[in-house]
Motif scaffolding. Structure first.
Motif, PDB file in Angstrom:
ATOM      1  N   SER A  18       0.838  -1.207   0.000  1.00  0.00           N
ATOM      2  CA  SER A  18       0.000   0.000   0.000  1.00  0.00           C
ATOM      3  C   SER A  18       0.866   1.248   0.000  1.00  0.00           C
ATOM      4  N   GLY A  19       0.455   2.250  -0.775  1.00  0.00           N
ATOM      5  CA  GLY A  19       1.180   3.507  -0.801  1.00  0.00           C
ATOM      6  C   GLY A  19       2.333   3.544  -1.777  1.00  0.00           C
ATOM      7  N   ARG A 163      -0.289   8.097   1.598  1.00  0.00           N
ATOM      8  CA  ARG A 163      -1.580   7.593   2.038  1.00  0.00           C
ATOM      9  C   ARG A 163      -2.282   8.563   2.985  1.00  0.00           C
ATOM     10  N   GLU A 166      -3.863  11.303   1.084  1.00  0.00           N
ATOM     11  CA  GLU A 166      -5.077  10.884   0.385  1.00  0.00           C
ATOM     12  C   GLU A 166      -6.300  10.940   1.289  1.00  0.00           C
ATOM     13  N   THR A 174      -0.848   6.348  10.181  1.00  0.00           N
ATOM     14  CA  THR A 174      -0.899   5.699   8.871  1.00  0.00           C
ATOM     15  C   THR A 174       0.279   4.772   8.683  1.00  0.00           C
TER      16      THR A 174
END
Length: 226
Positions: A18-19, A163, A166, A174
């Motif tokens: 992710s990211g 992230r 976002e 996070t």
């Protein structure tokens, strides 16, 4: 989309944590290739939404698999705007929320859920012809014969910063959540997050989206499929 793109078959597998930029890169690459786009993570998130709505225990693999097998899951493949529905409900916003994010790794770790969705993904890939597919096990499990396999990565700090930007969340929180999901996704027994042996590794920490897409187009051109 760009004009004069080849009409032949082309499958691109984009994996990574992710990211790392998978979603944005994959969608832009698909658009530039005149191809379809499949976000496999959205499929797992939609099933997770259905599981949470059903109220079953996340640790009950049989119950979770039953929900996954019964939910009417539909996902579009237009890179300009794909829809995700579960039992007729548009869940595009809900599946990106904190509740689903916190539970998706547990649901995705259930072997029966993975078997069900991988089969669905492989069918969609076969029917698409030209498609960019993103996820965590695409090059290793879903599309092992892809024309190009890419493993996108980035520093932990860069991933957390992206992230949190976002979803307007705290960067430290996070980072901790990304580390948790990386650990769960890479250590699960069924189809763990892994870099395919023949994947091209691309660190996006210092690269812009357009730079990454351009590099992938170059790799596809070298393979004669761009």
């Amino acid at each position: 989309m760009e004009e004069n793109v080849p009409a032949g078959r082309c499958v691109v597998a984009v994996d990574g944590p992710s990211g790392s930029g998978k979603s944005t890169v994959s969608r832009r690459l698909a658009a530039s290739l005149g191809a379809r786009y499949l976000d496999t993570g959205a499929m797992y998130r939609a099933v997770t939404w259905a599981v949470l709505r059903s109220g079953v225990d996340l640790t009950d693999a049989v119950a979770v698999a039953k929900v996954a097998g019964e939910v009417d899951l539909r996902i579009g493949t237009d890179p300009a705007g794909y829809g995700v529905t579960a039992d007729g409900v548009n869940v595009e916003a809900e599946i990106r929320g904190p509740e689903v994010t916190a539970a998706v790794s547990a649901v995705a770790a259930v072997p029966a859920v993975r078997a069900l969705l991988v089969a669905r993904q492989q069918e969609m890939i076969a029917n698409a012809g030209r498609i960019v597919v993103e996820g965590r096990d695409i090059g290793s499990v879903v599309a092992p014969d892809a024309d190009l396999k890419v493993y996108l990565t980035a520093s932990a700090a860069a991933r957390a910063a992206r992230r949190s930007a976002e979803d307007a969340s705290d960067v430290a929180a996070t980072a901790a959540d990304l580390a948790r999901r990386d650990r769960l996704d890479s250590t699960r027994k069924a189809d763990p997050l892994a870099q395919a042996a023949d994947a091209v590794v691309l660190d996006t920490t210092e690269l812009g989206i357009d730079e990454v897409v351009a590099r992938l187009r170059e790799l596809l051109t070298d393979r004669g499929v761009a």
